[in-house]
Every structure is written in structure tokens, then in C-alpha cells.
Design an enzyme around this catalytic site. Structure first.
Site, PDB file in Angstrom:
ATOM      1  N   HIS A 130     -10.715 -10.728  -4.564  1.00 16.43           N
ATOM      2  CA  HIS A 130     -10.163 -11.866  -3.707  1.00 16.43           C
ATOM      3  C   HIS A 130      -8.557 -12.081  -4.406  1.00 16.43           C
ATOM      4  O   HIS A 130      -8.446 -13.246  -4.435  1.00 16.43           O
ATOM      5  CB  HIS A 130     -10.771 -13.120  -3.698  1.00 16.43           C
ATOM      6  CG  HIS A 130     -12.182 -12.592  -3.022  1.00 16.43           C
ATOM      7  ND1 HIS A 130     -12.531 -11.968  -1.919  1.00 16.43           N
ATOM      8  CD2 HIS A 130     -13.289 -13.367  -3.131  1.00 16.43           C
ATOM      9  CE1 HIS A 130     -13.680 -11.884  -1.443  1.00 16.43           C
ATOM     10  NE2 HIS A 130     -14.120 -12.774  -2.317  1.00 16.43           N
ATOM     11  N   HIS A 204     -12.570 -17.525   3.635  1.00 17.17           N
ATOM     12  CA  HIS A 204     -13.773 -17.623   2.903  1.00 17.17           C
ATOM     13  C   HIS A 204     -14.687 -18.595   3.348  1.00 17.17           C
ATOM     14  O   HIS A 204     -15.230 -19.165   2.288  1.00 17.17           O
ATOM     15  CB  HIS A 204     -13.522 -17.305   1.532  1.00 17.17           C
ATOM     16  CG  HIS A 204     -14.475 -16.600   0.712  1.00 17.17           C
ATOM     17  ND1 HIS A 204     -15.776 -16.826   0.490  1.00 17.17           N
ATOM     18  CD2 HIS A 204     -14.469 -15.313   0.191  1.00 17.17           C
ATOM     19  CE1 HIS A 204     -16.662 -15.960  -0.139  1.00 17.17           C
ATOM     20  NE2 HIS A 204     -15.705 -14.828  -0.342  1.00 17.17           N
ATOM     21  N   GLU A 339     -16.943 -12.723   6.496  1.00 16.68           N
ATOM     22  CA  GLU A 339     -15.400 -12.758   6.366  1.00 16.68           C
ATOM     23  C   GLU A 339     -14.761 -11.478   7.138  1.00 16.68           C
ATOM     24  O   GLU A 339     -14.996 -10.309   6.620  1.00 16.68           O
ATOM     25  CB  GLU A 339     -15.226 -12.420   4.864  1.00 16.68           C
ATOM     26  CG  GLU A 339     -15.875 -13.472   4.003  1.00 16.68           C
ATOM     27  CD  GLU A 339     -16.400 -12.914   2.556  1.00 16.68           C
ATOM     28  OE1 GLU A 339     -15.797 -12.132   2.036  1.00 16.68           O
ATOM     29  OE2 GLU A 339     -17.496 -13.137   2.102  1.00 16.68           O
TER      30      GLU A 339
HETATM   31  C1  BGC Z   1     -18.017 -11.326  -2.115  1.00 17.54           C
HETATM   32  C2  BGC Z   1     -19.132 -11.835  -3.131  1.00 17.54           C
HETATM   33  C3  BGC Z   1     -18.635 -12.703  -3.960  1.00 17.54           C
HETATM   34  C4  BGC Z   1     -18.221 -14.017  -3.132  1.00 17.54           C
HETATM   35  C5  BGC Z   1     -17.608 -15.001  -3.840  1.00 17.54           C
HETATM   36  C6  BGC Z   1     -17.528 -12.528  -1.366  1.00 17.54           C
HETATM   37  O1  BGC Z   1     -16.600 -12.097  -0.418  1.00 17.54           O
HETATM   38  O2  BGC Z   1     -18.510 -10.096  -1.352  1.00 17.54           O
HETATM   39  O3  BGC Z   1     -19.702 -10.544  -4.034  1.00 17.54           O
HETATM   40  O4  BGC Z   1     -19.739 -13.144  -4.897  1.00 17.54           O
HETATM   41  O5  BGC Z   1     -17.127 -13.366  -2.043  1.00 17.54           O
HETATM   42  O6  BGC Z   1     -16.675 -14.505  -4.773  1.00 17.54           O
END
Ligand code: BGC
Length: 376
Positions: A130, A204, A339
Site C-alpha cells: 500500500h 480501502h 478494493e
Molecule cells: C491486504 C491485506 C491487508 C489489508 C490491510 C489489504 O488490501 O490485502 O492483506 O492486511 O489490506 O493492510
């Protein structure tokens, strides 16, 4: 002029907008706290004529609240989050934020582009997740609220400087949230660069259609228009294989309760955390890729997107240690993220749809979270 009419509307509606469902079309603005360096964070609410409204803050472009009606006309806030900035600053798993410059995982926190290898911020062991250590979720976005023909909107701008988190090029990003008259939260992303760079932006939000405080999402019904998903290793990094959902617990082609095969889905911690392939290229116009519904409240969320992938994440890492809005304790599997994005680790996977943006090109993505109810 637009600003003035917005202001007049806010003034006219302000006794209404502070209590119960807000009514619009209108936007309001209020302080949401101050960062350690003195930067003031502002919260904007975008309300439509039906009383549906979203609250979005300039820190991370986070959707902190999203209020939509159930089948009896009762409103509830259906996204996880915090009441104040302190909650977001204390660290959280990307609640409601704009995620970038590259959402999802980058293997070994590096990629090679035009013969040059770039090292980016590692956040997930030796991998990047991310956007790196200080991704777009932790940036302060410049905000411009407005009233548009589609509804009240908030235009958020941020320029990610060359080498930020190791990524090349000055990337100018604009993300616009619109609360439409038909109860959709529409998100339009736009970016340009002065050097070739990977870009993969998403939002998210953690949804619980029974209300952010309502507990398990096991009974939510999900339908996902995906024949395939990107297979991943135990660290959730793609192996490069694209496999069929047929005869797996990942098959949501028919509406299925999310809890039904949650244990079979495996994973550490257990639950869904995978990228669905809804297309092999982005589309010019958003198309319907997922429907989530909640039987008790009758709330329905339809997801439309231009993106080729959807990461389904069922809040597997939530473990009850986070207390959110109004004292709600967020336990495992109490929310669902859908997402919309390009596939994980695309910068290292030439076989996946490309996420490389070059000077002169424009990155665009649109995602619509469309709310309705079973009964009108
Ligand atoms: C990921 C997860 C992660 C979450 C929060 C999601 O996009 O796929 O593995 O724990 O985001 O960070």
C-alpha cells in the site's frame, strides 16, 4: 460562484445538517484535528437529497463515515473508522483511505522499469504494501468542495514528489469523491507524471452493511463477476498464475454467504484476502463487478469499476485490539473490503495488465459504490 452557492446552501441547511441524516445537496466543512507539525486537518461532509452522506478528511483522503438507509429508511454508518484524528494517527489497517502510489504488494519492495531498478519503502517484511512507509493514506490532500450536477463533491489533490517512497517522477494526483443523487459514492482518480512510474490507486473502505458496529460479516451475501483470481504464496504475493475459481471456496459467481466457506478459504489469519480478475484490461467506463448485500437490513452495495481487479479482504487481521467510532470494537471478520485496482505486484509481472504511467499519458480510474435496498 459555485463556492458561494455551496456556502449559501450550507448556511440555509446548517440546522438540519448537524442532526440525524444530513440533507443536501450540500457540503459542510469542520476541523478534524491537528498533526504534530501544526497542519490542520479538515473534515467535509457530502450529503444528497435522500439524506445519504459521507464524511471525508484531508488526511489520507479517508472516508471516515458513510451513512446510507436500510430497507426501512433507517440510516447507519456502514464503514469502519475513528471519531477523531488521534485514532487514525495511532496506526490502523488503511481504514477508508486513498491507497497509493502503488496499492497492494510489491515483491521485495523493488521493481525494474526501463532497465533501472527502484527500491521502494518496505512495510511488509521485505515487501512493500500500500505505497510504502508513508503512502498516500498518510498524506494531507488539498481539498476543494463543490456542488456538481451529479451531487456534492470533494476534489482532493496531492503531488507525490520524485523519489517519494523510492518511486520515480513527480506524480500529480486528483481524487474526486461525489455523493450522487442516487446514493452512490463515486470516486474518480486522475494522475499525470513527468517520469515513467507505476501507479495503482484504490480506496480501502471497510464495509459492514449492517453498520460499522454490527459484528460479523458472515451473513453478507457476495456475488463477484470473476472467473479467475491471481494465485498467491503464503505471504499473499502473486505467483504469476491466474487460476479458475471453479470448485474452490473463492467462487462467488453465484450469490453466496461470505461466512459459508470462510474457514475453507484458509490463509493466516483465516479468511479471504485475494485479488479477483474481473477483466484483463481497464475499461473506459465503469462496469458492474460485485454485489454485496446484507439480509437483515436489506442494504445492497453494487461495485462498478474501470479496474481489472478487485481485492476481496474480510478483515482477517482485525483482532479486537482496535476500538473505533462510538466505542465499537473491530474484531476479526467484521468488515469487507472490495478494493478495485490493478493486480498485486503488477510492477514485477509483465504478464499482468500494466500499471506503468508515462509522461504525456493520463491515469484514470473510476469506482462507484452504489447503495440501494432490497425493498424500496
Ligand atoms: C491486504 C491485506 C491487508 C489489508 C490491510 C489489504 O488490501 O490485502 O492483506 O492486511 O489490506 O493492510
Amino acid at each position: 460562484m459555485r463556492f458561494l452557492s455551496g456556502l449559501l446552501l450550507i448556511m440555509a441547511l446548517s440546522p438540519l445538517v448537524n442532526a440525524g441524516p444530513k440533507t443536501g445537496p450540500a457540503y459542510t466543512e469542520e476541523p478534524f484535528g491537528t498533526l504534530a507539525d501544526g497542519t490542520k486537518i479538515t473534515a467535509y461532509t457530502l450529503a444528497n437529497t435522500n439524506g445519504a452522506w459521507a464524511k471525508i478528511i484531508t488526511y489520507g483522503g479517508i472516508v471516515t463515515e458513510l451513512h446510507v438507509p436500510d430497507q426501512n429508511g433507517q440510516f447507519d454508518d456502514i464503514v469502519l473508522g475513528f471519531d477523531n484524528l488521534k485514532g487514525y494517527l495511532a496506526g490502523h489497517p488503511y481504514f477508508g483511505c486513498i491507497t497509493g502510489r502503488v496499492a497492494n504488494r510489491v515483491r521485495n519492495a523493488q521493481f525494474t522499469l526501463d532497465g533501472k531498478t527502484y527500491k521502494v519503502g518496505a512495510t511488509n517484511g521485505e515487501h512493500s504494501l500500500h505505497g510504502g512507509i508513508s503512502g498516500f493514506d498518510k498524506k494531507v490532500w488539498k481539498a476543494e468542495p463543490m456542488l456538481t450536477a451529479d451531487g456534492p463533491a470533494l476534489k482532493l489533490s496531492y503531488t507525490s514528489r520524485d523519489k517519494e517512497e523510492g518511486y520515480p517522477g513527480n506524480l500529480q494526483c486528483v481524487v474526486t469523491y461525489t455523493m450522487t443523487a442516487d446514493n452512490a459514492l463515486r470516486i474518480d482518480y486522475h494522475a499525470t507524471t513527468d517520469k515513467p512510474t507505476p501507479v495503482n490507486l484504490t480506496n480501502h473502505s471497510y464495509f459492514n452493511l449492517a453498520g460499522h458496529h454490527a459484528g460479523s460479516i458472515g451473513e453478507h451475501i457476495l456475488q463477484l463477476a470473476a472467473e479467475q483470481f491471481t494465485a498467491s504464496d503464503e505471504l499473499l504475493l502473486p505467483t504469476g498464475k491466474i487460476v479458475s475459481v471453479a470448485n474452490t471456496p473463492f467462487d462467488f459467481r453465484q450469490p453466496t454467504a461470505v461466512g459459508k466457506r470462510l474457514q475453507e478459504a484458509g490463509g493466516k489469519p483465516v479468511g479471504y484476502d485475494l485479488n479477483y480478475v474481473t477483466g484483463m484490461q481497464p475499461t473506459p467506463q465503469p462496469r458492474h463487478v460485485a454485489t454485496l448485500s446484507e439480509p437483515k437490513t436489506g442494504r445492497i452495495l453494487k461495485v462498478l469499476t474501470t479496474e481489472p481487479g478487485v481485492q476481496l479482504y474480510t478483515g482477517n487481521f482485525l483482532d479486537g485490539t482496535i476500538t473505533g467510532k462510538g466505542g465499537a470494537v473491530y474484531k476479526q471478520h467484521t468488515a469487507i473490503c472490495l478494493e478495485t485496482q490493478h493486480f498485486p505486484d503488477s510492477a514485477n509481472r509483465p504478464e499482468f495488465p500494466s500499471i506503468i504511467l508515462r509522461p504525456g499519458e493520463t491515469y484514470r480510474q473510476t469506482t462507484i459504490y452504489q447503495f440501494s435496498t432490497a425493498k424500496k
